[in-house]
Design a protein around this motif. Structure first.
Motif, mmCIF file in Angstrom:
data_model
loop_
_atom_site.group_PDB
_atom_site.id
_atom_site.type_symbol
_atom_site.label_atom_id
_atom_site.label_comp_id
_atom_site.label_asym_id
_atom_site.label_seq_id
_atom_site.Cartn_x
_atom_site.Cartn_y
_atom_site.Cartn_z
ATOM 1 N N CYS A 92 14.001 20.603 46.323
ATOM 2 C CA CYS A 92 14.812 19.381 46.290
ATOM 3 C C CYS A 92 15.986 19.536 47.235
ATOM 4 O O CYS A 92 16.706 20.528 47.210
ATOM 5 C CB CYS A 92 15.225 18.979 44.895
ATOM 6 S SG CYS A 92 15.824 20.286 43.882
ATOM 7 N N PRO A 93 16.150 18.549 48.108
ATOM 8 C CA PRO A 93 17.199 18.607 49.122
ATOM 9 C C PRO A 93 18.587 18.588 48.485
ATOM 10 O O PRO A 93 18.751 18.077 47.377
ATOM 11 C CB PRO A 93 16.975 17.341 49.960
ATOM 12 C CG PRO A 93 15.736 16.705 49.473
ATOM 13 C CD PRO A 93 15.381 17.308 48.165
ATOM 14 N N LEU A 100 24.553 20.213 46.774
ATOM 15 C CA LEU A 100 24.287 21.532 46.195
ATOM 16 C C LEU A 100 24.921 22.597 47.079
ATOM 17 O O LEU A 100 24.242 23.310 47.806
ATOM 18 C CB LEU A 100 22.786 21.757 46.074
ATOM 19 C CG LEU A 100 22.031 20.800 45.147
ATOM 20 C CD1 LEU A 100 20.536 21.058 45.205
ATOM 21 C CD2 LEU A 100 22.539 20.910 43.719
ATOM 22 N N ASP A 101 26.238 22.683 47.009
ATOM 23 C CA ASP A 101 26.933 23.617 47.892
ATOM 24 C C ASP A 101 27.672 24.704 47.133
ATOM 25 O O ASP A 101 28.385 25.501 47.727
ATOM 26 C CB ASP A 101 27.888 22.872 48.839
ATOM 27 C CG ASP A 101 29.007 22.156 48.103
ATOM 28 O OD1 ASP A 101 29.003 22.159 46.841
ATOM 29 O OD2 ASP A 101 29.885 21.595 48.765
ATOM 30 N N GLU A 102 27.540 24.717 45.793
ATOM 31 C CA GLU A 102 28.161 25.837 45.091
ATOM 32 C C GLU A 102 27.272 26.279 43.929
ATOM 33 O O GLU A 102 26.557 25.480 43.332
ATOM 34 C CB GLU A 102 29.598 25.499 44.696
ATOM 35 C CG GLU A 102 29.762 24.371 43.757
ATOM 36 C CD GLU A 102 30.331 24.837 42.431
ATOM 37 O OE1 GLU A 102 30.438 26.065 42.229
ATOM 38 O OE2 GLU A 102 30.618 23.980 41.592
ATOM 39 N N PRO A 103 27.310 27.596 43.631
ATOM 40 C CA PRO A 103 26.331 28.202 42.737
ATOM 41 C C PRO A 103 26.239 27.537 41.359
ATOM 42 O O PRO A 103 25.132 27.388 40.828
ATOM 43 C CB PRO A 103 26.816 29.651 42.617
ATOM 44 C CG PRO A 103 27.571 29.904 43.876
ATOM 45 C CD PRO A 103 28.211 28.603 44.232
ATOM 46 N N GLY A 104 27.364 27.119 40.791
ATOM 47 C CA GLY A 104 27.346 26.509 39.465
ATOM 48 C C GLY A 104 26.418 25.305 39.397
ATOM 49 O O GLY A 104 25.653 25.136 38.443
ATOM 50 N N PRO A 123 15.765 24.414 44.514
ATOM 51 C CA PRO A 123 16.831 23.680 45.196
ATOM 52 C C PRO A 123 17.055 24.238 46.605
ATOM 53 O O PRO A 123 17.077 25.450 46.795
ATOM 54 C CB PRO A 123 18.069 23.933 44.334
ATOM 55 C CG PRO A 123 17.566 24.554 43.063
ATOM 56 C CD PRO A 123 16.266 25.212 43.388
ATOM 57 N N VAL A 124 17.192 23.332 47.553
ATOM 58 C CA VAL A 124 17.571 23.732 48.906
ATOM 59 C C VAL A 124 19.093 23.773 48.929
ATOM 60 O O VAL A 124 19.741 22.774 48.598
ATOM 61 C CB VAL A 124 17.061 22.705 49.947
ATOM 62 C CG1 VAL A 124 17.534 23.074 51.349
ATOM 63 C CG2 VAL A 124 15.542 22.610 49.902
ATOM 64 N N GLY A 125 19.646 24.919 49.271
ATOM 65 C CA GLY A 125 21.101 25.019 49.284
ATOM 66 C C GLY A 125 21.685 24.278 50.470
ATOM 67 O O GLY A 125 21.063 24.175 51.530
ATOM 68 N N ALA A 126 22.896 23.756 50.280
ATOM 69 C CA ALA A 126 23.568 23.103 51.410
ATOM 70 C C ALA A 126 23.947 24.171 52.439
ATOM 71 O O ALA A 126 24.430 25.239 52.081
ATOM 72 C CB ALA A 126 24.804 22.371 50.926
ATOM 73 N N LEU A 127 23.725 23.876 53.700
ATOM 74 C CA LEU A 127 24.046 24.831 54.764
ATOM 75 C C LEU A 127 25.553 24.874 55.003
ATOM 76 O O LEU A 127 26.117 25.908 55.339
ATOM 77 C CB LEU A 127 23.315 24.404 56.041
ATOM 78 C CG LEU A 127 23.186 25.397 57.184
ATOM 79 C CD1 LEU A 127 22.397 26.635 56.757
ATOM 80 C CD2 LEU A 127 22.474 24.733 58.366
ATOM 81 N N LEU A 136 30.783 26.979 56.424
ATOM 82 C CA LEU A 136 29.567 27.503 55.809
ATOM 83 C C LEU A 136 29.696 27.566 54.287
ATOM 84 O O LEU A 136 30.790 27.763 53.754
ATOM 85 C CB LEU A 136 29.274 28.915 56.341
ATOM 86 C CG LEU A 136 29.162 29.071 57.852
ATOM 87 C CD1 LEU A 136 28.732 30.505 58.191
ATOM 88 C CD2 LEU A 136 28.162 28.077 58.423
ATOM 89 N N THR A 137 28.578 27.442 53.608
ATOM 90 C CA THR A 137 28.564 27.652 52.160
ATOM 91 C C THR A 137 28.382 29.144 51.891
ATOM 92 O O THR A 137 28.023 29.915 52.787
ATOM 93 C CB THR A 137 27.390 26.898 51.513
ATOM 94 O OG1 THR A 137 26.193 27.259 52.203
ATOM 95 C CG2 THR A 137 27.592 25.406 51.589
ATOM 96 N N GLU A 138 28.592 29.515 50.651
ATOM 97 C CA GLU A 138 28.368 30.918 50.246
ATOM 98 C C GLU A 138 26.877 31.113 50.034
ATOM 99 O O GLU A 138 26.383 31.046 48.907
ATOM 100 C CB GLU A 138 29.147 31.223 48.968
ATOM 101 C CG GLU A 138 30.650 31.119 49.144
ATOM 102 C CD GLU A 138 31.401 31.232 47.822
ATOM 103 O OE1 GLU A 138 32.527 31.741 47.843
ATOM 104 O OE2 GLU A 138 30.863 30.801 46.780
#
Lengths: 426, 319
Positions: A92-93, A100-104, A123-127, A136-138
């Motif tokens: 899922c994008p 979706l840019d943080e682990p929580g 889940p596809v993480g946010a770049l 950048l995301t973590e």
């Protein structure tokens, strides 16, 4: 639970199997294919006579609209829709609200999805943070939370330096980068393919060069940075040709196409059908035909649904204001079969594009029926046609350009981890 | 998956006027012929006919417009209809009501006809598809898509001054890309049998594959205007100078503004048209706008007759 699936025509693209074979499932795994294991006493028998037994489908793009956009659809409705479509694993994008840019957020989504005990959600993480294309995301943290690839779904970021650094950073950890190739400034306020139809209808247009310029930049960067790139939703003949050349040159690149683009063109917009407002735009007939050939010659690795449920009100607007997207996870199998029938391609070849090949793109152990694999299966009737109607769709989104059409292939059983999560009557 | 033309009912009779595209020549000519009968009415002392008595017409203008709205209002009143003007830009839409909610509410007030202007291409089609049978929709301009009554009044003007369509060379000059007027003119001209339709514009103001609409593309006025019978100028929006479409209005005027000198390339009896409002000194020189080849004021007069014709054909008793 022990399940004996008998008399089905088993198609496993990974091993090239297309024959009548029984499948024996115990607990969450496939035990054997063909011969029953010693002393196997099934708790349940599925008679798959006249049905096809194949790996559960793998979809590279399904929007669940969680977190944040639950008025469009809920996790529950869309998870139900996925298994009704025979889809057992999907990506899922990250274009949720917030992204979706943080682990929580990712952990929460994974947890909520797991508790429904249906398809596997990746889940596809946010770049980049907020998908803004700036910071950048973590990624390593997001990976621990459950993201296996990282993407920038909202078109290309305009700052190429950030893109290059994002690729370098992702590559450090061996993560693939998923990009939707559309140059933002060239796409600008466009809503339809730059061609005769947009000209006639007076719709702001998105030229093919919005895609090719983006692909060109991505490929040039990928040649410098040693990273695997997956291009999400190729739409044009020219873009496809660039990917073909890059693959020949040994660039580590894959791409997918949405089932919509395999069948439709800008002509289907007709008199402003807002269900055809998708991104990338539906392009010309010759682009569509090129995509079909690209699938056949292997340039395109996977077909996805690009599932995007939209509430009815958001589509009851003039074309350009209507929300982007089409519902589709329940149509993936049928539209893939329809493509195969129209192009006279063998079933095993077309099924590969929605099972083993997208699993490889996503880097997951799924999409095949080897002993020991998770018992994720799709059992369908290829001869049965069904009509795409509002009531036939389980997804909360009813927005599809295929409404009213008869399509081939009815899912009869979907198994995830050895559980029958969906079943329909003949 | 192509629908039948949403403007025609099952007997191929006009039920909405949304675009000139796809309308048979017979219907376009029926509108022009009907308008001829109304030109007389507008010249009488008592300017009213009772064709639409008791009918309710709502002018739904989601985009500001004084001129077009006024001509629709006058046309409806001369047909004895009850007219209601809604300037939606400053009412319901700002309160969050959707386009179709607004339409539903007005339809519940027994509307017979909606005259719609909207900034989005396709808005009139959306409304036409949504309303119950018996309610008619006239598109008074949607985004860049269509402005059929403007094109029809242009055809009326051309026929008045040139009598026939089949022996004409027509040039449309200006911002074709953003122009709903140009699109409707092109479809009407080609349907009525004009053998040569040209568009003249810089490449930034032309939509791609515009030649597929049946026009010849020119980028300079000298060759574009050579030996033409009819010149249709388009309004150039000031916003075009903000983006990267054009460098300045001065440079535009120098290359594409209609001056007596450029007009001299056309046939000596060529007529000059403009849908208004004009930007003098941007797309047209005053000497041409007010000159003896200009038919810009008659266009405005005929606009009322055309709108009366369309309304009466849609909702009135057979004339």
């Amino acid at each position: 639970m022990k399940i004996h699936i008998k008399n089905g025509r088993l198609i496993d693209p990974k091993t090239g199997t297309d024959a009548t074979r029984d499948v024996f499932v115990a607990d969450d795994k496939i035990l054997t294919v063909g011969q029953a294991p010693a002393a196997f006493e099934p708790d349940h028998i599925i008679d798959a006579s006249n049905l096809i037994v194949c790996p559960g489908l793998v979809d590279t793009s399904v929007r669940l609209r969680e977190p944040g956009l639950e008025y469009k659809a809920t996790l529950e409705s869309e998870m139900n829709a996925a298994v009704a479509g025979g889809v057992t694993s999907f990506a899922c994008p990250p274009d949720t609200d917030p992204p979706l840019d943080e682990p929580g957020l990712v952990e929460m989504l994974k947890h909520r999805a797991r508790s429904l005990n249906q398809a596997h959600v990746y889940p596809v993480g946010a770049l980049t943070l907020g998908l803004r294309g700036e910071r950048l995301t973590e990624m390593a943290e997001l990976h621990d939370a459950g993201c296996i690839v990282f993407g920038q779904p909202d078109g290309m970021m305009t700052n190429l330096r950030v893109l290059m650094q994002a690729m370098q950073y992702a590559s450090t950890f061996g993560f693939s980068v998923w990009l939707n190739p559309q140059e933002k400034n060239l796409a600008y306020d466009g809503v339809a393919h730059d061609g005769e139809v947009a000209t006639r209808l007076g719709l702001p247009a998105i030229p093919v060069c919005a895609e090719t310029v983006a692909i060109s930049n991505i490929i040039l960067l990928a040649k410098v940075v040693d990273v695997h790139i997956h291009l999400c939703r190729i739409s044009s003949a020219e873009g496809l040709a660039m990917v073909r050349t890059a693959k020949q040159q040994g660039v580590s690149i894959t791409c997918d196409v949405s089932a919509n683009h395999l069948h439709l063109s800008d002509m289907d917009i007709d008199y402003f059908d807002a269900n055809c407002h998708v991104i990338p735009p539906l392009r010309s007939i010759s682009d569509r035909d090129a995509l079909r050939l690209g699938l056949q010659d292997g340039t395109i690795d996977a077909i996805c649904s690009d599932h995007a449920p939209v509430d009815e009100d958001a589509k009851m607007l003039p074309f350009g204001q209507a929300e982007i997207g089409a519902t589709g996870v329940e149509l993936l199998l049928s539209l893939t079969l329809k493509y195969g029938l129209e192009r006279k391609r063998p079933l095993i070849e077309v099924l590969a594009a929605i099972t083993t090949k997208p699993a490889t793109v996503l880097g997951i152990n799924a999409g095949h029926l080897s002993p020991g694999a998770a018992a994720d299966l799709c059992i369908f009737d290829p001869e049965s046609y069904w009509k795409v109607t509002v009531s036939a769709l389980r997804s909360q989104g009813k927005n599809t350009p295929f409404l009213g059409m008869e399509v081939p292939g009815k899912v009869r059983y979907t198994l995830v981890n050895g559980n029958i999560v969906y079943q329909s009557q003949p | 998956m192509i629908n039948r033309n949403p403007q025609l009912d099952s007997h191929r009779k006009l039920q909405h006027l949304l675009t000139t595209e796809g309308l048979p020549a017979a219907i376009l000519l029926q509108i022009l012929d009907t308008a001829e009968t109304f030109v007389g009415v507008t010249e009488r002392d008592v300017k009213k006919v009772p064709l639409l008595r008791g009918k309710s017409i709502f002018n739904l203008f989601f985009e500001p417009s004084t001129r077009t709205r006024t001509t629709f209002e006058i046309a409806a009143k001369r047909l004895s209809a009850d007219v209601f003007n809604l300037n939606i830009a400053v009412s319901a839409q700002t309160k969050g009501e959707t386009l179709l909610d607004t339409v539903d509410n007005l339809a519940a007030m027994d509307a017979d006809m909606f005259v719609v202007r909207h900034a989005q291409s396709g808005a009139a089609h959306l409304i036409a598809k949504h309303v119950r049978p018996g309610i008619h929709v006239i598109n008074a301009g949607d985004g860049r898509h269509a402005h059929p009554t403007q094109a029809l009044l242009d055809m009326f003007t051309i026929r008045r001054f040139k009598r026939e369509f089949h022996n004409l060379r027509v040039a449309i000059v200006g911002d074709i890309l953003h122009s709903r007027v140009a699109r409707s003119q092109i479809h009407a001209l080609t349907t009525l049998g004009v053998p040569e339709v040209r568009v003249v514009a810089p490449k930034t103001l032309l939509p791609s594959r515009v030649e597929r609409l049946g026009v010849h593309v020119f980028h300079d006025m000298k060759s574009g205007l050579k030996d033409i019978d009819v010149l249709m100028m388009l309004r150039l929006q000031k916003e075009r100078m903000q983006g990267a479409y054009l460098p300045s209005s001065e440079e535009y005027f120098k290359n594409y503004g209609l001056t007596p000198e450029k007009l001299s390339m056309a046939k000596p009896d060529a007529i000059v048209m403009h849908p208004g409002p004009m930007n003098r000194g941007v797309e047209i020189d005053s000497a041409v706008a007010d000159g003896n080849q200009s038919v810009i004021l008659p266009q405005v007069t005929f606009g009322i007759a055309i709108r009366m014709a369309v309304m009466s054909i849609l909702a009135g008793q057979p004339v």
